[in-house]
Design a protein around this motif. Structure first.
Motif, short mmCIF file in Angstrom:
data_model
loop_
_atom_site.label_atom_id
_atom_site.label_comp_id
_atom_site.label_asym_id
_atom_site.label_seq_id
_atom_site.Cartn_x
_atom_site.Cartn_y
_atom_site.Cartn_z
N ILE A 1 0.97 -1.19 -0.09
CA ILE A 1 0.01 0.00 -0.09
C ILE A 1 0.82 1.20 -0.01
O ILE A 1 0.52 2.17 -0.56
N GLU A 2 1.89 1.25 0.78
CA GLU A 2 2.83 2.49 0.97
C GLU A 2 3.49 2.41 -0.46
O GLU A 2 3.58 3.84 -0.87
N MET A 3 3.95 1.62 -1.22
CA MET A 3 4.77 1.88 -2.41
C MET A 3 3.60 2.34 -3.58
O MET A 3 4.15 3.15 -4.26
N VAL A 4 2.34 1.66 -3.43
CA VAL A 4 1.33 2.17 -4.54
C VAL A 4 1.03 3.44 -4.25
O VAL A 4 1.01 4.61 -4.97
N HIS A 5 1.12 3.97 -2.91
CA HIS A 5 0.77 5.32 -2.44
C HIS A 5 1.85 6.31 -3.06
O HIS A 5 1.76 7.51 -3.74
N ILE B 1 10.82 3.21 -7.84
CA ILE B 1 9.37 3.16 -8.02
C ILE B 1 8.94 4.10 -9.11
O ILE B 1 7.91 3.61 -9.90
N ALA B 2 9.59 5.23 -9.41
CA ALA B 2 9.31 6.11 -10.44
C ALA B 2 9.39 5.50 -11.71
O ALA B 2 8.32 5.64 -12.63
N LYS B 3 10.07 4.24 -11.91
CA LYS B 3 10.00 3.58 -13.19
C LYS B 3 8.94 2.89 -13.59
O LYS B 3 8.66 2.44 -14.67
#
Length: 591
Positions: free
Chosen positions: A291-295, A319-321
């Motif tokens: 959830i934190e990463m998708v956020h 994550i930006a990729k």
């Protein structure tokens, strides 16, 4: 017996300078002592392990220590006098710490009230620190209220709580309130480095970062986890040792899981989840990190350059990729699916099954496009150029939904109900019913002779009016009772309700009388004088019937659409309620 003291107690702050992450609170309390503006009661509110009780003790020492000194804008107690030693040991008769959870009755508060009447055995202040004050009963709060309203000059109350919303407003209104912040990952990491230097233990930065993130803003939790890791790994702490000893998860694993989901590789995502499960990872922690990463990914997609998250710069770059894999709208739905599923997983008897299902639902979810784009492409009209957030190919599930809605709309279509145009903006004024008044309305030139092939009914008459004289039709829609002429010489009798008196006045004006005569002759084939009366009939007028019929039709359409299998499947897919809005197009169809 072991004399070992856990790190959370050994390195508990003893001076204001030791406090991490609460600079504004410390500054306010220090200035209150310097300026001799100490308040009668304070509320320290915030999550666990962020220094509420520690600051209460330090503040108490600073208030009572006669040997305190000022240095670099802060106050330091001597830690040598009897007051400082007794407060640190928790056995001072002038600074009493009370557990609100176990002493929550009115009798305990009465004891406090009685003790507060007496002066301190030494010094200026008698201080009461009540931890978890929100656990006090209503009667206990009421008993405490009187003392707070008129406190003795020598008494200071400090209330610590993790749930300030449970404290009555009457209590909060008599206190100075301080909302403590969660300690940041960087602040926790720096403090742990200081502790490890003092303990002569080496640690990898990645290991400390894992511990700091797992602590979720609590300094005490971070030191407790650090204690556990030291017991496992010894004098050198590695990131792998942290994962193995505490069951924490590396960002690489979460990144792999989220990547597989966004790539629609359900099998690969399930494999990553199984790998984490085999390692003994807490599935609830795993889902929280997803959830934190998708956020973080969503924040990056909306243009936030450096989101305030637990991830470091290198991790944010990874994550930006992922932002090219799914549209923003799809990532928002994925976030919702996991967020709603977190509670379900926490209560499930077999949480692994729940996690697997959520992974499959999000990985295999169809692409999202705008319904109007799909609809326009199906009709053969040119499709607008999609924005970057819209996938170019129309997904099967959305197409199916649109086609089903179109089919349902045709099935439940009803004959068009007459829609009244908006009333004219001009306000007509005329005489009251039965009174005569000079007519100031100019005559309207007679229109060409009208022809009507409609049934000789009131409804047919209204249809003809709407076609040729819509403003007249709006007036006649308020009629609730009528008698139609049968032969020449009969009157056309129209009954209005008293509340529609202004419309009867309009109908008597010359322009509307001429329009009425023209339409009447065209419809019935002969002239029929108009006779107006006030009716006691409380039934529906044509306008009211139109509104009611349209509302019923729309409600039935909505019920039919929402009950459709395709819509139900879409709701099940994303685990959220769908918002569907029906609007009327120019041709009278619902879209």
């Amino acid at each position: 017996m072991s004399s070992y003291l856990v790190l959370a107690r050994k390195y508990r702050p003893k001076q204001f300078s030791d406090i991490v992450g609460q600079l504004s609170v410390v500054k306010t309390l220090v200035n209150a002592i310097k300026l001799d503006r100490t308040h009668q009661a304070y509320v320290f509110s915030g999550s666990r392990g962020i220094g509420k009780t520690s600051i209460a003790r330090i503040f108490s020492k600073a208030l009572r220590c006669e040997n305190r000194i000022e240095k670099d804008g802060l106050l330091y107690s001597c830690d040598q006098c009897s007051d400082c030693i007794e407060i640190a040991a928790g056995n001072s008769v002038n600074v009493m710490e009370i557990d609100g959870a176990s002493n929550n009755g009115v009798d305990s508060v009465r004891e406090i009230r009685e003790g507060a009447k007496f002066l301190p055995s030494s010094g200026k202040y008698k201080i009461y620190i009540i931890d978890e004050v929100h656990m006090l009963s209503t009667a206990a709060f009421n008993a405490l209220l009187k003392t707070l309203e008129e406190p003795p000059e020598h008494v200071v109350f400090i209330f610590a709580t993790t749930e300030s919303h449970k404290i009555p407003e009457t209590i909060l209104g008599r206190c100075q309130r301080f909302d403590f912040k969660r300690v940041t990952v960087a602040q926790i990491t720096d403090r742990m480095k200081e502790v490890l230097i003092a303990e002569k233990i080496q640690a990898e930065d990645a290991a400390l970062n894992l511990i700091a993130r797992a602590a979720e803003g609590s300094m005490r939790d971070a030191l407790s986890i650090l204690d556990q890791v030291i017991s496992f790994s010894g004098m050198k702490i590695t990131a792998q040792a942290v994962r193995e000893s505490v069951g924490l998860i590396g960002t690489e694993l979460i990144l792999a899981l989220v990547s597989k989901i966004l790539e629609r590789d359900a099998k690969g995502a399930l494999g990553v989840a199984q790998q984490a499960f085999n390692q003994g990872v807490d599935l609830k922690v795993l889902m929280k990190m997803v959830i934190e990463m998708v956020h973080a990914l969503i924040l990056i997609q909306v243009g936030v350059e450096k989101p305030e998250t637990h991830f470091n710069d290198d991790e944010l770059a990874q994550i930006a990729k992922l932002k090219v894999l799914r549209a923003l709208e799809e990532n928002e739905l994925i976030f919702q699916v996991f967020h709603h599923g977190l509670d379900l997983l926490s209560r499930a008897a077999q949480p692994k099954l729940v996690l697997d299902l959520l992974i499959v639902k999000t990985a295999l979810a169809e692409e999202i496009v705008r319904i109007d784009e799909v609809s326009s492409s199906d009709r053969g009209s040119p499709r607008p150029t999609p924005t970057p957030a819209v996938i170019q190919s129309a997904p099967a599930v959305v197409k199916e939904v649109v086609k089903e809605i179109e089919a349902l709309r045709e099935k439940i279509a009803v004959p068009p109900v007459f829609e009244s145009p908006a009333p004219p903006k001009e306000v007509f004024s005329g005489p009251k019913f039965g009174e005569k008044k000079q007519d100031t309305t100019e005559a309207v030139p007679a229109a060409p002779t009208l022809k009507s092939n409609r049934p000789k009914t009131w409804e047919g008459f209204i249809e003809l009016c709407f076609e040729h004289k819509p403003v007249l039709a709006v007036i006649l829609e308020s009629v609730v009772e009528w008698t139609l002429p049968v032969k020449a010489g009969d009157n056309l009798k129209l009954g209005f309700r008293e509340k529609d008196l202004p419309k009867t006045e309009q109908l008597q004006q010359k322009a509307f009388r001429e329009q009425f005569a023209l339409v009447t002759e065209a419809h019935f084939g002969f002239k029929a004088p108009l006779e107006i009366f006030f009716s006691k009939n409380e039934g529906e007028s044509m306008a009211e019937k139109t509104i009611r019929t349209q509302r019923v039709v729309r409600e039935e359409k909505m019920k039919t659409i929402l009950a459709n299998n395709v819509i139900q499947e879409a709701k099940s897919l994303f685990g959220v309620d769908l918002q569907i809005e029906l609007s009327e197009s120019a041709d009278g169809k619902s879209t």
